[in-house]
Design a protein around this motif. Structure first.
Motif, short mmCIF file in Angstrom:
data_model
loop_
_atom_site.label_atom_id
_atom_site.label_comp_id
_atom_site.label_asym_id
_atom_site.label_seq_id
_atom_site.Cartn_x
_atom_site.Cartn_y
_atom_site.Cartn_z
N HIS A 29 0.86 -1.19 0.00
CA HIS A 29 0.00 0.00 0.00
C HIS A 29 0.90 1.23 0.00
N PRO A 30 0.50 2.31 -0.69
CA PRO A 30 1.34 3.50 -0.73
C PRO A 30 1.68 4.07 0.65
N ASP A 31 0.76 3.93 1.60
CA ASP A 31 0.96 4.52 2.93
C ASP A 31 1.27 3.51 4.04
N PHE A 32 1.20 2.23 3.71
CA PHE A 32 1.34 1.22 4.76
C PHE A 32 1.94 -0.03 4.14
N SER A 33 3.27 -0.08 4.06
CA SER A 33 3.89 -1.16 3.31
C SER A 33 5.14 -1.67 4.00
N GLY A 34 5.77 -2.66 3.36
CA GLY A 34 7.05 -3.17 3.86
C GLY A 34 6.90 -3.99 5.13
N ASN A 35 8.02 -4.16 5.82
CA ASN A 35 8.00 -5.00 7.01
C ASN A 35 7.19 -4.37 8.14
N LYS A 36 7.03 -3.05 8.14
CA LYS A 36 6.22 -2.41 9.18
C LYS A 36 4.74 -2.73 8.98
N ALA A 37 4.30 -2.82 7.74
CA ALA A 37 2.91 -3.23 7.50
C ALA A 37 2.68 -4.64 8.02
N ARG A 38 3.69 -5.50 7.86
CA ARG A 38 3.59 -6.87 8.39
C ARG A 38 3.61 -6.86 9.92
N LYS A 39 4.52 -6.09 10.50
CA LYS A 39 4.66 -6.07 11.96
C LYS A 39 3.43 -5.48 12.65
N PHE A 40 2.82 -4.48 12.02
CA PHE A 40 1.69 -3.79 12.65
C PHE A 40 0.33 -4.28 12.15
N ILE A 137 3.84 -11.51 10.19
CA ILE A 137 4.95 -12.23 9.58
C ILE A 137 4.53 -13.65 9.21
N LYS A 138 3.65 -14.26 10.00
CA LYS A 138 3.13 -15.59 9.66
C LYS A 138 2.39 -15.55 8.33
N ILE A 139 1.66 -14.48 8.10
CA ILE A 139 0.92 -14.35 6.83
C ILE A 139 1.91 -14.22 5.68
N LEU A 140 2.99 -13.47 5.90
CA LEU A 140 4.06 -13.37 4.90
C LEU A 140 4.63 -14.75 4.58
N ALA A 141 4.88 -15.54 5.62
CA ALA A 141 5.41 -16.90 5.43
C ALA A 141 4.45 -17.76 4.62
N GLN A 142 3.16 -17.64 4.91
CA GLN A 142 2.15 -18.42 4.18
C GLN A 142 2.13 -18.03 2.70
N GLU A 143 2.29 -16.75 2.42
CA GLU A 143 2.33 -16.28 1.03
C GLU A 143 3.53 -16.87 0.30
N ILE A 144 4.68 -16.89 0.98
CA ILE A 144 5.90 -17.40 0.37
C ILE A 144 5.79 -18.90 0.08
N VAL A 145 5.25 -19.65 1.04
CA VAL A 145 5.10 -21.10 0.86
C VAL A 145 4.14 -21.40 -0.29
N ALA A 146 3.04 -20.64 -0.38
CA ALA A 146 2.08 -20.85 -1.46
C ALA A 146 2.72 -20.55 -2.81
N TRP A 147 3.49 -19.46 -2.88
CA TRP A 147 4.19 -19.11 -4.13
C TRP A 147 5.22 -20.16 -4.48
N GLN A 148 5.95 -20.64 -3.48
CA GLN A 148 6.98 -21.66 -3.69
C GLN A 148 6.37 -22.93 -4.30
N LYS A 149 5.20 -23.32 -3.83
CA LYS A 149 4.53 -24.53 -4.36
C LYS A 149 4.10 -24.33 -5.81
N VAL A 150 3.55 -23.16 -6.11
CA VAL A 150 3.13 -22.87 -7.48
C VAL A 150 4.32 -22.90 -8.43
N GLN A 151 5.45 -22.38 -7.96
CA GLN A 151 6.67 -22.32 -8.77
C GLN A 151 7.41 -23.66 -8.81
#
Length: 297
Positions: A29-40, A137-151
């Motif tokens: 998001h333009p105003d809420f991104s990066g690792n801080k968006a994940r942390k918060f 961060i758990k949601i980030l991990a889930q996204e990565i695992v899902a992408w890894q399986k597709v790839q």
């Protein structure tokens, strides 16, 4: 907040004649991104009916400060932010994260003790270093695992530079239960050294089996100092990939990763873009003043 780009996109880039995958958390998001968006994200998604104010502390150009100002504005909370000191130039010429946080209603307090948290006051550690960060961060991990399986990628290495190390720690911890082979998280210390970073890990998670692998350069690095090598690799990244990275964490991150070819030569490697580019508004002019000839070399 609507229109969060989740899962964040992943793209393939070529850098210094090597192929990397790039997780674009900077585009959430333009105003809420990066690792801080994940942390918060935990605070964004949940209701806190008793909270009236959020307080935190750190530097006057902190990425976390700006992200918390956005969160407070969305939630209708007051936002108090504490700093030990503040440069006169920044006070008189607000710019970057500081200016944006002020626009969102932040109240900055210099050189005073932090207000004691109460039932109506939410206290956030510097850089978002707390247990609640694990949710996003758990949601980030889930996204990565899902992408890894597709790839159809069997073994994956992941790299992200660290300040407090919160994101890297909880990311590695989230992968522990995904089966074998699980992704391996690598990081580097941008604030302090490896010993400092290990202490940060242990404050949140004493069990070292959850800790990421720390990589380092031979030469000591001082946080916030202007290094020619950092500016040069930042320019190369933009020239070769077309992606704008931040000027504090990412240059050291990429320099460290490239110094460890054992990580990326044989194993697909994903670099996480953690945002923070608003801080370039203050960092880039400093680099341009110190190294005016680099662009023309």
């Amino acid at each position: 907040m609507k229109n969060l780009k989740l899962p964040s996109p992943t793209q393939t880039i070529q850098f210094e004649n090597h192929t990397f995958f790039l997780k674009r958390d900077d585009l959430i998001h333009p105003d809420f991104s990066g690792n801080k968006a994940r942390k918060f994200y935990y605070y964004l998604q949940n209701d806190f009916p008793d909270i009236q104010k959020v307080i935190s502390y750190g530097s006057a150009q902190s990425n976390a400060m700006y992200s918390l100002s956005v969160l407070a504005k969305i939630k209708g909370w007051e936002f108090e932010y504490y700093v030990d000191h503040m440069a006169d130039y920044l006070r008189e010429n607000p710019h970057g994260n500081y200016a944006a946080a002020l626009k969102n209603g932040m109240h900055l307090i210099v050189g005073r003790g932090i207000t004691t948290p109460t039932q109506e006051i939410l206290f956030i550690e510097e850089g978002g270093r707390q247990k609640e960060a694990e949710h996003g961060i758990k949601i980030l991990a889930q996204e990565i695992v899902a992408w890894q399986k597709v790839q159809k990628i069997e073994q994956l290495n992941i790299f992200l530079p660290s300040g407090t190390g919160t994101a890297a720690l909880f990311l590695q911890k989230a992968f522990v239960g995904v089966g074998t082979p699980r992704p391996t998280v690598y990081t580097c210390a941008c604030v302090g050294d490896s010993i400092y970073l290990k202490k940060q890990f242990s404050m949140l998670e004493p069990d070292e089996k959850y800790h990421p692998t720390i990589l380092s350069l031979k030469k000591k690095h001082h946080f916030g100092k202007l290094y020619r090598e950092n500016y040069e690799i930042w320019l190369k990244l933009h020239q070769q990939t077309g992606v704008v990275f931040d000027l504090i964490y990412d240059p050291l991150g990429w320099r460290t990763l490239l110094a460890h070819p054992e990580v990326y030569r044989e194993t697909p490697t994903l670099y996480i873009h953690q945002g923070g580019v608003l801080g370039n508004e203050s960092m880039l002019p400093r680099y341009q003043r110190k190294y005016p000839l680099i662009m023309s070399e």
